[in-house]
Design an enzyme around this catalytic site. Structure first.
Site, short mmCIF file in Angstrom:
data_model
loop_
_atom_site.label_atom_id
_atom_site.label_comp_id
_atom_site.label_asym_id
_atom_site.label_seq_id
_atom_site.Cartn_x
_atom_site.Cartn_y
_atom_site.Cartn_z
CG ASP A 1 -18.71 152.46 -41.44
OD1 ASP A 1 -17.67 153.03 -41.03
OD2 ASP A 1 -19.51 151.74 -40.76
NE ARG B 1 -12.68 163.19 -38.59
CZ ARG B 1 -13.08 163.17 -37.26
NH1 ARG B 1 -13.00 164.24 -36.57
NH2 ARG B 1 -13.28 162.03 -36.60
CG ASP C 1 -10.01 155.77 -38.98
OD1 ASP C 1 -9.00 155.23 -38.41
OD2 ASP C 1 -10.68 156.79 -38.62
CG PHE D 1 -12.60 150.89 -42.32
CD1 PHE D 1 -13.28 149.84 -41.83
CD2 PHE D 1 -11.57 150.83 -42.81
CE1 PHE D 1 -12.90 148.63 -42.12
CE2 PHE D 1 -11.26 149.66 -43.41
CZ PHE D 1 -11.80 148.42 -43.07
CB CYS E 1 -7.14 153.06 -33.65
SG CYS E 1 -8.42 152.10 -33.91
#
Ligand code: SAH
Length: 396
Positions: free
Chosen positions: A250, A212, A300, A228, A340
């Site tokens: 989101d 970030r 993300d 996201f 991730c």
């Protein structure tokens, strides 16, 4: 006498390198009748003692090693020593980033297989994920209470991976009192919100902290799309860094509500913030078809692959969103893209992003390669601990 697990020939190699997992197909035989989660002694075929670990009869990961030191017993002092090391290893990042939210225990990478613990202010949020960790939960909790006597302990083991270990998902208060949720914690001078009861996982994605801050370098006076967004972490940093406009997107309305509150809490310019409840796959296509352009896009997404069988589908998903996102970026703009999924390694992710650029008809240049924050260390003997990969791509 503890039960013994004897490995097949040549299956001692990874243990000699201190990798903590023994897969079921590496086991030659078990002597004794170990219960789920109980501590076993592991030997090579030739009879050499290799390690002491937790037995998990229902999992493909049949044993997770607690210790490679034959003198070390798995008792209260063991957990105290490990926890003290975890805390010591985080002091630098706590201080540098002014954190009241950080990962205290990162499982295997911290020598505590199956255990994840995040701290937010005076609350420790624990995930007990393996049969071995479950069997030792009382020692773990006692050690936590001794090391952090003032802290509340809350459990968020309500995750599917427990089923692979023959355990049922569970959550709730273990010790102390839980302050009203959501609560504010500090990160790099910003107040962020976390709901440890209802939030995803332990409540917040603190592994993205450094990323970030990196994203913030690219956003001054820029139009930023944060895909996201969850509770708006990247968006909050971007607003503080002087972005001209931030859109958080989101599917989760409660997460977006927290994103809005976070901006208010930090007295950021709300007129520059837009929180959009949408499926990012569809939203990006809409933007592209409407010829909406952004200077910076952050991608993300959640983990797309939980197992190898899902990897091919995951690759398609990553390529798709990266391609469409690139098509929505002004020439010379920036894509910050992450994966991730631990199963997708960094070279594969880079290749997917390269393929996405090709298909988007755009020239991409990788200008930074990113990873998880320092309180999410990667055990040298446990490369699986590296799960969060990111690329900063300049898109022409
Ligand atoms: N970037 C966030 C963490 C993102 S976690 C941070 O820094 O805190 C992944 C997020 O993707 C979750 O909030 C989840 O609600 C959201 N999500 C999952 N599938 C989605 C979809 N198809 N469209 C939009 N959001 C989605």
């Amino acid at each position: 006498m503890s039960a013994k697990v004897i490995l097949k020939k040549a299956r001692d190699k990874s243990l000699l390198r201190r990798h903590p997992w023994i897969f079921s197909n590496g086991v030659e035989r078990v002597e004794g009748n170990p219960e789920q989660g109980s501590t076993v002694e592991v030997y090579s075929k030739e009879g050499k003692w290799l390690g002491r670990g937790a037995y998990s009869p229902q999992s493909q990961i049949r044993v997770r090693i607690w210790t490679f030191d034959q003198q070390e017993t798995i008792d209260l002092a063991f957990f105290q020593r490990r926890l003290a090391r975890c805390q010591a290893g985080r002091e630098h990042v706590i201080e540098q980033c002014g954190l009241t939210g950080y990962r205290l225990v990162a499982g295997e990478s911290d020598g505590l297989p199956g255990i994840t613990i995040d701290r937010f202010n005076n609350v420790l949020v624990c995930q007990i994920l393996s049969a071995g960790a479950e069997a030792q939960r009382h020692l773990l909790i006692e050690a936590l209470q001794l090391q952090f006597p003032q802290l509340t302990i809350y459990e968020r083991s309500d995750v599917e991976v427990r089923k692979k270990e023959g355990l049922t998902p569970t959550a709730g208060l273990i010790h102390g009192e839980l302050p009203p949720q959501p609560m504010t914690f500090m990160e790099n001078g910003l107040k962020l919100l976390v709901d440890v009861e209802k939030g995803h996982k332990t409540g917040a994605y603190i592994d993205q902290r450094d990323n970030r801050a990196i994203a913030a370098k690219y956003v001054k006076d820029k139009r930023v799309l944060n895909c996201f967004s969850y509770t708006g972490g990247f968006g909050t940093y971007a607003l503080r860094a002087g972005a001209a406009e931030v859109i958080n997107a989101d599917v989760s309305a409660p997460a977006l509500a927290l994103a809005q509150k976070t901006a208010e809490l930090n007295q950021l310019d709300l007129s520059k913030l837009n929180n959009v409840e949408a499926d990012v796959f569809k939203l990006l296509r809409q933007y592209r078809d409407n010829k909406e352009q952004f200077d910076v896009i952050i991608l993300d997404p959640p983990k797309f692959a939980d197992n190898k069988a899902q990897l091919v589908g995951a690759c398609r998903g990553y390529k798709d969103i990266n391609m469409v996102a690139m098509q929505c970026i002004k020439p010379g703009g920036i894509l910050l893209t992450y994966s991730c999924s631990g199963l997708m390694d960094a070279p594969l992710f880079q290749k997917i992003v390269a393929d996405a650029a090709l298909d988007a008809g755009r020239d991409g240049q990788i200008v930074e390669k990113l990873t998880q924050a320092a309180d999410h260390p990667i055990g040298c003997a446990y490369p699986e601990g590296f799960y969060l990969k990111g690329l900063v791509v300049r898109v022409w």
